[in-house]
Design a protein around this motif. Structure first.
Motif, PDB file in Angstrom:
ATOM      1  N   UNK A 438     -10.625  -7.763  -9.721  1.00 38.99           N
ATOM      2  CA  UNK A 438      -9.116  -7.715  -9.878  1.00 38.99           C
ATOM      3  C   UNK A 438      -8.807  -7.814  -8.975  1.00 38.99           C
ATOM      4  N   UNK A 439      -7.140  -8.430  -9.517  1.00 38.16           N
ATOM      5  CA  UNK A 439      -6.306  -9.386  -8.112  1.00 38.16           C
ATOM      6  C   UNK A 439      -5.068  -8.456  -8.599  1.00 38.16           C
ATOM      7  N   UNK A 440      -5.593  -7.483  -8.459  1.00 38.92           N
ATOM      8  CA  UNK A 440      -4.997  -6.377  -7.820  1.00 38.92           C
ATOM      9  C   UNK A 440      -4.671  -5.764  -6.126  1.00 38.92           C
ATOM     10  N   UNK A 441      -4.183  -4.874  -5.885  1.00 39.75           N
ATOM     11  CA  UNK A 441      -3.805  -3.616  -4.421  1.00 39.75           C
ATOM     12  C   UNK A 441      -4.986  -3.424  -4.625  1.00 39.75           C
ATOM     13  N   UNK A 442      -5.879  -3.197  -3.406  1.00 43.96           N
ATOM     14  CA  UNK A 442      -7.607  -2.240  -3.096  1.00 43.96           C
ATOM     15  C   UNK A 442      -7.143  -1.117  -2.297  1.00 43.96           C
ATOM     16  N   UNK A 443      -8.178  -0.584  -2.935  1.00 42.02           N
ATOM     17  CA  UNK A 443      -7.907   0.681  -2.755  1.00 42.02           C
ATOM     18  C   UNK A 443      -6.951   1.533  -1.108  1.00 42.02           C
ATOM     19  N   UNK A 444      -7.675  -0.112  -0.709  1.00 40.78           N
ATOM     20  CA  UNK A 444      -6.519   0.725   1.489  1.00 40.78           C
ATOM     21  C   UNK A 444      -5.653   0.606   1.197  1.00 40.78           C
ATOM     22  N   UNK A 445      -4.401  -0.443  -0.193  1.00 40.98           N
ATOM     23  CA  UNK A 445      -2.770  -0.174   0.066  1.00 40.98           C
ATOM     24  C   UNK A 445      -2.839   0.555  -1.300  1.00 40.98           C
ATOM     25  N   UNK A 446      -3.697   1.638  -1.528  1.00 44.56           N
ATOM     26  CA  UNK A 446      -2.893   1.562  -2.948  1.00 44.56           C
ATOM     27  C   UNK A 446      -3.326   1.932  -4.259  1.00 44.56           C
ATOM     28  N   UNK A 447      -4.321   0.295  -4.287  1.00 45.89           N
ATOM     29  CA  UNK A 447      -4.324   0.235  -5.512  1.00 45.89           C
ATOM     30  C   UNK A 447      -5.788   1.205  -6.141  1.00 45.89           C
ATOM     31  N   UNK A 448      -6.036   1.107  -7.829  1.00 48.10           N
ATOM     32  CA  UNK A 448      -6.382   1.564  -7.660  1.00 48.10           C
ATOM     33  C   UNK A 448      -7.470   1.831  -7.332  1.00 48.10           C
ATOM     34  N   UNK A 449      -7.962   3.561  -6.995  1.00 50.18           N
ATOM     35  CA  UNK A 449      -9.838   3.792  -7.068  1.00 50.18           C
ATOM     36  C   UNK A 449     -10.740   3.298  -7.171  1.00 50.18           C
ATOM     37  N   UNK A 450     -11.734   2.343  -6.612  1.00 47.92           N
ATOM     38  CA  UNK A 450     -12.514   1.533  -7.095  1.00 47.92           C
ATOM     39  C   UNK A 450     -13.731   1.242  -5.843  1.00 47.92           C
ATOM     40  N   UNK A 451     -14.795   1.183  -6.393  1.00 52.54           N
ATOM     41  CA  UNK A 451     -15.783   0.628  -5.051  1.00 52.54           C
ATOM     42  C   UNK A 451     -16.041  -0.332  -5.186  1.00 52.54           C
ATOM     43  N   UNK A 452     -16.220  -0.971  -3.483  1.00 55.40           N
ATOM     44  CA  UNK A 452     -16.048  -2.829  -3.494  1.00 55.40           C
ATOM     45  C   UNK A 452     -17.393  -3.458  -4.299  1.00 55.40           C
ATOM     46  N   UNK A 453     -17.656  -4.876  -4.992  1.00 61.44           N
ATOM     47  CA  UNK A 453     -18.174  -5.309  -5.334  1.00 61.44           C
ATOM     48  C   UNK A 453     -19.262  -5.928  -4.279  1.00 61.44           C
TER      49      UNK A 453
END
Length: 736
Positions: A438-453
């Motif tokens: 997903x081309x949105x913020x990562x969990x590192x910067x407050x984006x939706x919680x998701x595991x890395x691919x």
């Protein structure tokens, strides 16, 4: 036009010497001028000395000189200092990028360290964020050119910039109020003052607000672009219980809420908002317009004069900084290459000095300690890949150094200088880098919680570095006013870890990179002549740069490859001359010319395809290393309406230079000249001052930085960052 300007600058410098000779016979003897190298006092060797006696290339600018030329922040040093680059970093409004004689570091990411040291009242400032210091409440600024390995040591392979604030008035209370209004609705306000609490205790402070509309506009959001919104302050307490004991407690804070500088697209891409904006200050960036940088620090300086020979000094300081910023690298509404980022850092430093002075020997010895942590996180949002690359990490640094610098008067005219420093750096680095869907913020910067691919990098490593950096000089007083010197010095910048390192594309990144060193040889001549009408400082230098650290990022399959390599070696040689000439009792010329020739001897680059290092030295150049730099200004001083009027027209010149080691005709900057004019009037009581300052009067467009992410995957994002356009500012100041 630029060839004509360069010729005029060189002729101006030569004219400074020839005209003085022509006038020497008929000119009356004049009183000592504060601008001569005999009278300027600097602390380049950690002790107060006349500039003439210091076997180091030093440009010293007093508060009066900076005010006279309309300098607003320390980037103004670039115009008047030969072979210096001092400018605002790409993407921010208050992050500093400095190069001296072609040596520096333009990457402001946490963990990377500048190659030009910045000091505020002898306190080392480790991070470039918030380091574009506005000029207020100062005594002078010194620029030390060349490696300062013995006395300053830490990361001063290119040189050092010393920002020296004013001491409080020991007697009467003072209050200065200053206001300015200028182009782009510029409104600057300053209040500074001091007062005596008791015979032994004084307090003082200053607060400054700098506001300006943007030079351009975000054509996508309507926000200001290249605006300024900075609030800065400083408070100090000075306590002198006895004649030989002095304490100073100081606190400073800078808060920058200017909008992020996304840059200007230099080449059209594909899609809405991917064209080239008509103004170089406009953008179509879609990432947002929020930016905040806060830095602050507190220091305690204690000095005790034990007797006529020995003085001991302690400098204890703590500094911290936080950055929350956005950079839209593609400069379009789409998230093709968007980078939100946060930085945080703190440092504690302690320095002890023992200074001594006898009839034949003067010097200083001491110990320096630093404990600091720089950390952060950023996302690389790549819409065309449908992912975001999240990166986070930290670098912890502990550094300790022993140093000494001694001057021996071998005879009345011959002086030997010896210096040495031994430094031990311990570093621990942690780097995490991963792809998220997903081309949105990562969990590192407050984006939706998701595991890395895909986990790209995840390591914690420690390393230690140590270095001995000697210095030696021999100076000779040809007369009471002319001194020549020859010197050798070694500079050292610590190794570290690449915070962008990608262990998939470049497996060796987990090993970090090694220190770099510079061996510098210099001969110089400085002094005054012709009844002190001519004051000058000149130098010729040769540098050997070893294990040079170079940072580059290039597009790669599945991401961006970052390289921080010890690429090899380069050599520099050059010359500098600067000074002033009193043409008449009311007219003075100031001049500075620098020449620099630089070349890579070896440049090892990792080939992503063959997975081998290759020497590509024939394809690269030194960045931020213009061959010629120059400055020429005239100051007319006269009496008008009962007060003192100073009129200063000036021109500064920078030759062609490359933004990166890899030349790019779209991004590299051609030679340019900046024409300024300042008019300052002070009333007979010396209380009221009125100033009018015109900057870049020819409205020159010139790049001070760039990013290069060419290729379809990043929509050919070649981005330029520009210096200020033509501005005019009027100011009014009153001193109580």
């Amino acid at each position: 036009m630029n060839r004509l300007v360069k010729t005029a600058l060189l002729a101006g410098a030569a004219f400074g010497v020839m005209a003085s000779a022509a006038q020497a016979q008929q000119a009356p003897a004049m009183e000592a001028q504060a601008s001569t190298v005999d009278d300027i006092i600097v602390s380049a060797r950690r002790r107060d000395e006349a500039l003439k006696d210091v076997p180091v290339s030093v440009s010293a600018m007093s508060a009066e000189r900076l005010e006279q030329t309309g300098a607003s922040d320390i980037t103004a040093l670039q115009q008047q200092t030969p072979n210096a680059t001092v400018q605002v970093a790409r993407g921010s409004n208050s992050t500093l990028i400095s190069f001296i004689r072609g040596i520096g570091q333009q990457d402001p990411l946490w963990g990377f360290e500048p190659g030009v040291g910045l000091y505020v009242d002898d306190v080392y400032v480790a991070r470039p964020q918030g380091a574009v210091l506005d000029i207020f409440d100062i005594e002078r600024i010194e620029v030390l050119r060349g490696p300062q390995g013995s006395l300053y040591g830490r990361n001063t392979v290119g040189g050092a910039i010393k920002y020296v604030t004013s001491r409080l008035d020991p007697d009467a209370p003072e209050l200065t109020l200053r206001g300015a209004y200028g182009s782009y609705n510029q409104i600057d306000l300053l209040a500074q003052g001091s007062m005596r609490v008791t015979d032994k205790l004084r307090i003082g402070g200053a607060v400054a607000s700098y506001n300006r509309d943007g030079y351009g506009e975000n054509l996508n959001t309507g926000a200001e672009h290249y605006d300024k919104d900075v609030l800065a302050g400083r408070v100090s307490v000075e306590f002198q219980p006895t004649d030989n004991t002095f304490f100073r407690l100081a606190y400073d804070r800078v808060e920058d809420r200017s909008n992020p500088r996304h840059g200007h697209r230099e080449k059209a891409g594909v899609g809405p908002g991917a064209g080239v904006p008509g103004s170089v200050y406009d953008t179509y960036a879609g990432l947002g317009d929020r930016n905040k940088v806060t830095t602050e620090g507190v220091s305690l300086t204690a000095q005790v004069d034990l007797n006529d020979v020995w003085t001991v000094k302690s400098i204890t300081a703590y500094r911290s900084g936080d950055t929350d910023t956005l950079i839209d690298f593609d400069n379009t509404p789409a998230p093709t290459l968007d980078v939100p980022a946060i930085y945080g850092d703190h440092q504690f430093t302690q320095e002890f000095q023992a200074l001594f002075s006898t009839d034949r020997i003067q010097g200083v010895a001491g110990i320096f300690y630093l404990d600091g942590t720089a950390s952060g996180a950023f996302d690389t949002i790549a819409q065309n890949f449908g992912i975001v690359i999240g990166t986070a990490g930290y670098v912890k640094t502990t550094s300790i150094a022993l140093f000494t610098d001694i001057n021996l008067d071998l005879t009345e005219r011959l002086h030997l200088g010896l210096g040495a420093r031994y430094t031990v750096d311990d570093k621990t680095g942690h780097v995490f880098r991963a792809n998220y869907l997903g081309a949105t913020r990562s969990p590192l910067l407050g984006g939706a919680a998701r595991a890395p691919i895909l986990l790209r990098t995840d390591y914690t490593r420690s390393n230690s570095f140590d270095q001995f950096t000697p210095k030696a000089s021999l100076s000779y007083d040809f007369s009471d006013r002319i001194t020549g010197y020859a010197s050798y010095s070694k500079g050292y910048k610590s190794g570290g870890f690449d915070m962008r390192g990608d262990a998939i594309l470049t497996p060796n990144t987990v090993n970090g990179y090694q220190p770099e060193t510079v061996d510098s040889y210099e001969i110089g001549l400085k002094g005054s002549a012709f009844d002190r009408r001519l004051s000058f400082a000149s130098a010729v230098f040769y540098n050997e740069y070893q294990d040079q650290q170079v940072t580059t990022q290039v597009p790669a399959v599945g991401g961006i490859a970052s390289f921080v390599d010890n690429v090899g070696s380069s050599k520099f040689y050059g010359a500098e001359v600067e000074g002033s000439l009193i043409l008449t009792d009311s007219l003075t010329a100031n001049f500075a010319v620098g020449y620099l020739d630089s070349k890579f001897e070896q440049f090892l680059r990792y080939n992503l395809t063959t997975q081998k290092y290759e020497d590509i030295s024939d394809l690269v150049v030194l960045q931020n290393a213009p061959k010629w730099t120059g400055y020429f200004g005239l100051t007319w001083l006269g009496e008008v309406a009962g007060g003192s009027l100073a009129v200063t027209p000036s021109v500064s010149y920078r030759d062609d230079y490359s933004q990166f080691e890899f030349p790019n005709p779209v991004l590299d900057q051609d030679a340019f000249a900046l024409v300024d004019l300042s008019v300052v009037w002070t009333d007979p009581s010396n209380k009221w001052t009125v100033g009018l300052y015109g900057k870049n009067l020819t409205d020159e467009e010139y790049r001070v930085g760039a990013y290069n992410f060419a290729g379809a995957a990043y929509n050919d994002s070649l981005i330029g960052y520009y210096g200020p356009p033509r501005t005019v500012t009027a100011s009014l100041q009153y001193k109580f």
